[in-house]
Enzyme design. Structure first.
Site, PDB file in Angstrom:
ATOM      1  N   SER A 178     -28.360 -21.451   0.324  1.00 36.42           N
ATOM      2  CA  SER A 178     -28.239 -20.908  -0.869  1.00 36.42           C
ATOM      3  C   SER A 178     -29.478 -20.974  -1.571  1.00 36.42           C
ATOM      4  CB  SER A 178     -27.155 -21.978  -1.673  1.00 36.42           C
ATOM      5  OG  SER A 178     -27.157 -21.873  -3.123  1.00 36.42           O
ATOM      6  N   TYR A 191     -24.368 -30.256  -3.953  1.00 36.52           N
ATOM      7  CA  TYR A 191     -23.992 -29.011  -3.325  1.00 36.52           C
ATOM      8  C   TYR A 191     -25.701 -28.616  -2.934  1.00 36.52           C
ATOM      9  CZ  TYR A 191     -23.501 -24.179  -2.828  1.00 36.52           C
ATOM     10  OH  TYR A 191     -23.496 -22.793  -2.365  1.00 36.52           O
TER      11      TYR A 191
END
Length: 286
Positions: A178, A191
């Site tokens: 990401s 995350y």
């Protein structure tokens, strides 16, 4: 100067992770944009989180390029069945495998079933993920921390370990990380931490497997319209999702999947340990 286009997402949210594509409006765009050219003909691919979002787009694109597809998903039966139907419409086989990638036993079983069904495994796409927002780091519970790491990082390890005995020279492992691995995120600290670890996993594993002719690469999407978004953020934040990037809008899953295809096929035969960045124009990595 031409004004940037803006996101036009209607406010919405879902009260369950990892979210349902069937409940989103508008629906994410997963359809491949171009005819296939046989770049994965005769190959088999296992894609975690393949039922929806980026995983669905990757599954359908790989199918269009000739691959047999095994889709691992947690619990979203309707999304998974729809993706299976779309994949089969592309003229190939699709195997659905339901379970939690946080379990090493399940990952071993998923790979075993894939190899038994298709006769081998050529491409592994580690893509399954979850995220939970917290405004303060001390609000991240031990349970949440362990769960996020177990899905997002342990699952990648477990699936890779299970796949290794079946991967031969020319095989490809692709890990979805990401943009948050590079720029961080103020409400997704755990995350983003898993996604940073995935970048290191890519770089380290690529060195270990280079001599075996197995390539390991990654894709680091920016703000992409997937079920994780309404399942993670409140309705007001969803309505503004993706506006901050230079292109002024969230991306669609079918704008990410071609990166996975490039890394899966022989077009990227001289690439390993690398990460591609379909992120709407954010500059990362210096």
């Amino acid at each position: 100067m031409k004004e940037k286009s803006k996101s036009e997402l209607p406010p919405q949210e879902q009260d369950h992770q990892p979210g349902r594509e069937s409940e989103m409006h508008p629906k994410p765009d997963y359809e491949p944009r171009f005819p296939g050219s046989g770049r994965l003909q005769g190959k088999s691919a296992l894609i975690t989180g393949g039922d929806s979002g980026i995983g669905r787009a990757v599954s359908v694109l790989f199918a269009r390029e000739g691959a047999k597809i095994a889709i691992v998903y947690l619990e979203e039966d309707n999304d998974a069945e729809k993706t299976k139907a779309i994949v089969e419409k592309e003229g190939t086989e699709c195997l659905l495998i339901k379970g939690d990638v946080g379990s090493a036993k399940f990952c071993a079983d998923a790979v075993r079933r894939t190899v038994k069904e298709f006769g081998g495994l050529d491409v592994l796409v580690n893509n399954a993920a979850e995220q939970h927002t917290q405004d303060e780091v001390d609000e991240v519970s031990e349970e949440q921390l362990e769960k996020t790491f177990r899905t997002n990082l342990f699952g990648y390890f477990f699936m890779t370990q299970a796949a290794m005995p079946h991967l031969k020279k020319g095989a490809s492992i692709i890990n979805t990380t990401s943009v948050t691995a590079y720029r961080g995120h103020d409400t997704l600290v755990d995350y983003a931490s898993t996604k940073g670890a995935i970048v290191s996993f890519i770089r380290s594993l690529s060195k270990q497997l280079a001599g075996d002719g197995i390539r390991v690469n990654g894709v680091a999407p920016g703000p992409i319209w997937t079920p994780l978004i309404p399942a993670s953020f409140d309705a007001d934040k969803v309505a503004k999702f993706g506006r901050h990037v230079p292109l002024g809008r969230p991306g669609q899953p079918n704008e990410v999947a071609p990166c996975h295809l490039f890394l899966a096929c022989a077009d990227s035969s001289y690439m390993t340990g690398q990460v591609l960045h379909p992120n709407g124009g954010e500059m990362v990595g210096g």
